[in-house]
Design a protein around this motif. Structure first.
Motif, mmCIF file in Angstrom:
data_model
loop_
_atom_site.group_PDB
_atom_site.id
_atom_site.type_symbol
_atom_site.label_atom_id
_atom_site.label_comp_id
_atom_site.label_asym_id
_atom_site.label_seq_id
_atom_site.Cartn_x
_atom_site.Cartn_y
_atom_site.Cartn_z
ATOM 1 N N LEU A 15 -0.717 -2.769 -0.846
ATOM 2 C CA LEU A 15 -0.439 -3.143 0.544
ATOM 3 C C LEU A 15 0.862 -2.533 1.071
ATOM 4 O O LEU A 15 1.160 -2.654 2.254
ATOM 5 C CB LEU A 15 -0.381 -4.670 0.671
ATOM 6 C CG LEU A 15 -1.686 -5.383 0.296
ATOM 7 C CD1 LEU A 15 -1.501 -6.888 0.343
ATOM 8 C CD2 LEU A 15 -2.802 -4.948 1.244
ATOM 9 N N ARG A 16 1.637 -1.892 0.204
ATOM 10 C CA ARG A 16 2.882 -1.269 0.664
ATOM 11 C C ARG A 16 2.797 0.257 0.468
ATOM 12 O O ARG A 16 2.506 0.979 1.419
ATOM 13 C CB ARG A 16 4.091 -1.896 -0.061
ATOM 14 C CG ARG A 16 5.400 -1.723 0.683
ATOM 15 C CD ARG A 16 6.003 -0.367 0.509
ATOM 16 N NE ARG A 16 6.360 -0.109 -0.901
ATOM 17 C CZ ARG A 16 6.632 1.102 -1.375
ATOM 18 N NH1 ARG A 16 6.609 2.156 -0.583
ATOM 19 N NH2 ARG A 16 6.920 1.274 -2.648
ATOM 20 N N ASP A 17 2.937 0.741 -0.761
ATOM 21 C CA ASP A 17 2.877 2.193 -0.985
ATOM 22 C C ASP A 17 1.478 2.714 -0.626
ATOM 23 O O ASP A 17 1.333 3.776 0.001
ATOM 24 C CB ASP A 17 3.193 2.509 -2.449
ATOM 25 C CG ASP A 17 3.792 3.899 -2.639
ATOM 26 O OD1 ASP A 17 3.378 4.820 -1.925
ATOM 27 O OD2 ASP A 17 4.655 4.065 -3.509
ATOM 28 N N GLY A 18 0.447 1.975 -1.004
ATOM 29 C CA GLY A 18 -0.930 2.395 -0.718
ATOM 30 C C GLY A 18 -1.196 2.467 0.765
ATOM 31 O O GLY A 18 -1.741 3.453 1.279
ATOM 32 N N ALA A 204 7.876 0.902 -14.313
ATOM 33 C CA ALA A 204 7.522 2.283 -13.968
ATOM 34 C C ALA A 204 6.778 2.308 -12.636
ATOM 35 O O ALA A 204 6.008 1.393 -12.326
ATOM 36 C CB ALA A 204 6.649 2.889 -15.058
ATOM 37 N N HIS A 205 7.022 3.350 -11.885
ATOM 38 C CA HIS A 205 6.351 3.544 -10.589
ATOM 39 C C HIS A 205 6.042 5.038 -10.524
ATOM 40 O O HIS A 205 6.903 5.850 -10.181
ATOM 41 C CB HIS A 205 7.290 3.098 -9.460
ATOM 42 C CG HIS A 205 6.764 3.315 -8.076
ATOM 43 N ND1 HIS A 205 6.445 2.257 -7.235
ATOM 44 C CD2 HIS A 205 6.519 4.436 -7.362
ATOM 45 C CE1 HIS A 205 6.020 2.749 -6.072
ATOM 46 N NE2 HIS A 205 6.064 4.072 -6.121
ATOM 47 N N CYS A 206 4.840 5.404 -10.924
ATOM 48 C CA CYS A 206 4.524 6.820 -11.085
ATOM 49 C C CYS A 206 3.582 7.308 -9.996
ATOM 50 O O CYS A 206 2.646 6.612 -9.604
ATOM 51 C CB CYS A 206 3.882 7.057 -12.456
ATOM 52 S SG CYS A 206 4.986 6.605 -13.815
ATOM 53 N N HIS A 207 3.842 8.518 -9.532
ATOM 54 C CA HIS A 207 2.981 9.127 -8.520
ATOM 55 C C HIS A 207 2.105 10.201 -9.163
ATOM 56 O O HIS A 207 2.408 10.718 -10.237
ATOM 57 C CB HIS A 207 3.813 9.650 -7.352
ATOM 58 C CG HIS A 207 4.075 8.559 -6.345
ATOM 59 N ND1 HIS A 207 3.198 8.291 -5.316
ATOM 60 C CD2 HIS A 207 5.066 7.656 -6.256
ATOM 61 C CE1 HIS A 207 3.669 7.263 -4.611
ATOM 62 N NE2 HIS A 207 4.799 6.857 -5.160
ATOM 63 N N ASP A 208 1.018 10.518 -8.458
ATOM 64 C CA ASP A 208 -0.059 11.280 -9.084
ATOM 65 C C ASP A 208 -0.135 12.744 -8.638
ATOM 66 O O ASP A 208 -1.208 13.338 -8.653
ATOM 67 C CB ASP A 208 -1.392 10.573 -8.783
ATOM 68 C CG ASP A 208 -2.411 10.791 -9.895
ATOM 69 O OD1 ASP A 208 -1.986 10.914 -11.058
ATOM 70 O OD2 ASP A 208 -3.620 10.839 -9.602
ATOM 71 N N GLY A 240 -1.104 9.846 -4.251
ATOM 72 C CA GLY A 240 -1.274 8.451 -4.610
ATOM 73 C C GLY A 240 -0.423 7.983 -5.773
ATOM 74 O O GLY A 240 0.399 8.731 -6.316
ATOM 75 N N ASN A 241 -0.638 6.694 -6.118
ATOM 76 C CA ASN A 241 0.098 6.030 -7.196
ATOM 77 C C ASN A 241 -0.784 5.945 -8.440
ATOM 78 O O ASN A 241 -1.948 6.332 -8.409
ATOM 79 C CB ASN A 241 0.460 4.597 -6.750
ATOM 80 C CG ASN A 241 1.529 4.560 -5.678
ATOM 81 O OD1 ASN A 241 1.293 4.933 -4.534
ATOM 82 N ND2 ASN A 241 2.703 4.111 -6.037
ATOM 83 N N ALA A 242 -0.223 5.378 -9.490
ATOM 84 C CA ALA A 242 -1.021 5.092 -10.685
ATOM 85 C C ALA A 242 -2.122 4.113 -10.286
ATOM 86 O O ALA A 242 -1.892 3.157 -9.555
ATOM 87 C CB ALA A 242 -0.141 4.490 -11.771
HETATM 88 MN MN MN Z 1 6.033 5.278 -4.199
#
Ligand code: MN
Length: 396
Positions: A15-18, A204-208, A240-242
């Motif tokens: 609901l935030r990064d997505g 962890a906050h990983c991007h794709d 996107g994110n993990a």
């Molecule tokens: Mn992010």
């Protein structure tokens, strides 16, 4: 939480990064609907929005905080007093509130984007943690672009953030640049070097961007992270994110290599994924792991034959464990007789072994013009064969 604990906290930021990804914006009502689904899914933390960004974001955070009571509800804020106050106000009706504050720590971001010195960054973080702690004792600090930051400076910031009361330290791979082995080492090193590291949960906050977000998140867990930030369907900024569903199922399917657990009700994964796709209007890619419509579909004859004999021949998890339909055998150009017969049985078409060859050939002929043979198509194929002269005589 101790280092050797096997429990991994799922921090959902759909609901935030997505939601901040192009084409994925959601109104307040849709966010509330999704937040309820994420609650049912069993996520530990829902990042509900970035309240300073817009009044609608603040309102969504407020409504979710008021109505979704089991998970922790988090709101994002920069290290600025007004951001933190607005975020805290939005969270005010909540039962379990987290303020998530962030500031870039890499020299590239500090000098080129923010145009501030390391000392100014350090001071802003300390002041922001102190202020956030006046509203809640659940404060998370993220050093944006942490993986590209100078480790000495990052350690200094992390130590100070923990000392002033930040209980969660998130080290984002903001631009999706890390590799798995590097990510594991990074978490091990920072945790080993920060003297009060045992007083915080590392995240962890990983991007794709290189398709490595899930692999890097798993490596971070092996390096001591006990929170992962992720999104349904892997949506998020840029690539996107993990992906939540991939992370969770990797832990569920491979406990021999990854002895960590989450509280996710995996049977809800597919429905939650579909709900997100409906609300955003962005379909899930067909071959998406876990939740794609092809994730458990078999068309090749050899595979279909194997799955019918023992699903474990071509399935490493049961489709029903992630909420998908079991035994999805697509009748297409690559299908074999075994699958055609099984579908005829399912549809009660009473096709005999003697008829099967003709039905099978008709199915293959049909696929010259169409990609897949639906149940209605198969019924018509069998009926036509039975009514046409000389075909399937006396059968019935
Ligand atoms: Mn992010």
């Amino acid at each position: 939480m101790s280092d050797d604990s096997a429990r991994v906290i799922i921090f959902d930021t759909t609901l935030r990064d997505g939601e901040q990804a192009p084409g994925f914006s959601l109104d307040v009502q849709a966010k509330l609907t999704l937040a309820r689904a994420l609650d049912a899914l069993g996520v530990d933390i829902i990042e509900a929005g970035f309240p300073i960004a817009s009044p609608a974001d603040a309102e969504a955070v407020r409504q979710i905080a008021r109505e979704v009571r089991r998970p922790v509800v988090a709101a994002l804020a920069r290290c600025r007093p007004q951001d933190i106050e607005v975020a805290a106000q939005a969270l005010e009706p909540g039962e379990r509130r987290r303020l998530h504050i962030f500031l870039a720590t890499s020299d590239l971001h500090l000098s080129r984007k923010l145009r501030i010195t390391r000392d100014a960054c350090f001071e802003a973080v300390v002041n922001a943690v102190k202020l956030a702690r006046q509203f809640t004792d659940d404060v998370e600090f993220s050093g944006e672009d942490a993986t590209r930051s100078d480790p000495d400076f990052l350690c200094r910031i992390v130590e100070a953030a923990i000392r002033h009361g930040s209980r969660t330290i998130n080290l984002p791979d903001t631009v999706g640049y890390g590799t798995p082995a590097e990510t594991r080492e990074f978490f091990e090193n920072i945790r080993a070097r920060v003297p009060n590291a045992d007083q915080a949960v590392f995240s962890a906050h990983c991007h794709d961007d290189l398709g490595l977000a899930v692999a890097n998140s798993l490596a971070a867990i092996e390096g001591g992270a006990r929170q992962v930030e992720c999104t349904m369907n892997g949506i998020g900024e840029r690539a996107g994110n993990a992906s939540l569903e991939e992370l969770v199922m990797a832990l569920r399917v491979r406990p021999d290599r990854l002895p960590y657990d989450t509280a996710i009700n995996t049977e809800q994964l597919y429905d939650t994924s579909q709900l997100l796709a409906r609300l955003t209007g962005e379909p899930v890619q067909a071959n998406k792991a876990i939740v794609g419509r092809n994730a458990f579909a078999h068309e090749a004859g050899i595979h279909q034959d194997g799955v019918l004999k023992d699903a474990r021949t071509y399935e490493i998890m049961r489709p029903q464990d992630v909420g998908q339909t079991p035994e999805q055998l697509v009748l297409g150009r690559h299908s074999g007789r075994h699958a055609v017969m099984r579908r005829c049985e399912t549809l009660a078409l009473n096709v005999t072994t003697a008829e099967l060859e003709q039905v099978y050939r008709a199915v293959i002929a049909f696929t010259e013009h169409r990609k897949a043979v639906g149940d209605g198509d198969l019924r018509r194929i069998v009926e036509r064969l039975r009514t046409s002269a000389g075909a399937l005589t006396g059968q019935g």
